[in-house]
Write an enzyme that holds these catalytic residues in place. Structure first.
Site: not given
Ligand code: 4NP
Length: 186
Positions: A27, A30, A32-34, A146
């Site tokens: 994602c 790294n 939340c989703r992945s 997201d």
């Molecule tokens: P992820 O979510 O891609 O599912 O881990 C996010 C975590 C952090 C950020 C964006 C999306 N960020 O902009 O810091």
């Protein structure tokens, strides 16, 4: 509406005995989703008896959170459903990951484009697939949304998508890979 079939799985880079089929979930951050996908698939593979045949990891295309634990909301939803989020530390995907992974699963279309941009060869590019290409439920978007900027609901949505898509992915892997039994006979 339900999908008719899962996409074809890329062939293992090193076919033969012993090497596990290696999957990276990717994602943006790294956190939340992945990592949710990694935790859920890890348990599903174990329950399907495929943990000796398939290895899972996760990474982000961005570097902002490298070394961080999971987002506390992601960790909370995993704990609520009996998964262990505590060992996760965020990592960034780079081209060298293609040397170690047979299948790279992008959590959304932006991740897919970024990963395809990192591929050095056509064969690496072909190993990048949208995670939700395996989702049996067809919705307008094939993104795992997201949840970073939203509320707790977003994390429940992510988990639901990952649970059902993960089941379909495990089914596809079970049909595709030689089982431990075949190895023993082999
Ligand atoms: P992820 O979510 O891609 O599912 O881990 C996010 C975590 C952090 C950020 C964006 C999306 N960020 O902009 O810091």
């Amino acid at each position: 509406m339900t999908a008719s079939s899962s996409p074809e799985l890329p062939a293992p880079r090193a076919p033969g005995r012993g090497a596990r089929y290696s999957i990276a979930f990717v994602c943006l951050g790294n956190i939340c989703r992945s990592p949710i996908a990694e935790a859920v698939l890890s348990r599903k593979l174990e329950r399907a008896g495929l943990d000796q045949s398939v290895a899972v990891r996760s990474a982000g295309t961005g570097d902002w959170h490298v070394g961080d634990p999971m987002d506390r909301r992601a960790a909370a939803i995993l704990v609520e459903h009996g998964y262990d989020p505590t060992r996760h530390r965020a990592a960034q995907f780079d081209a060298a990951w293609f040397d170690q992974h047979d299948l790279v699963l992008a959590m959304d279309q932006a991740n897919l484009r970024d990963l395809q941009g990192l591929a050095r060869t056509e064969s690496e590019r072909e190993r990048v697939v949208l995670f939700r290409a395996f989702d049996p439920v067809v919705e307008e978007s094939l993104d795992v949304p997201d949840p970073w900027y939203g509320g707790d609901d977003g994390f429940q949505t992510v988990l639901s998508i990952v649970e059902r898509t993960g089941d379909a992915l495990v089914d596809a892997l079970a049909a595709y890979l030689p089982g431990d039994r075949d190895d023993a006979l082999g």
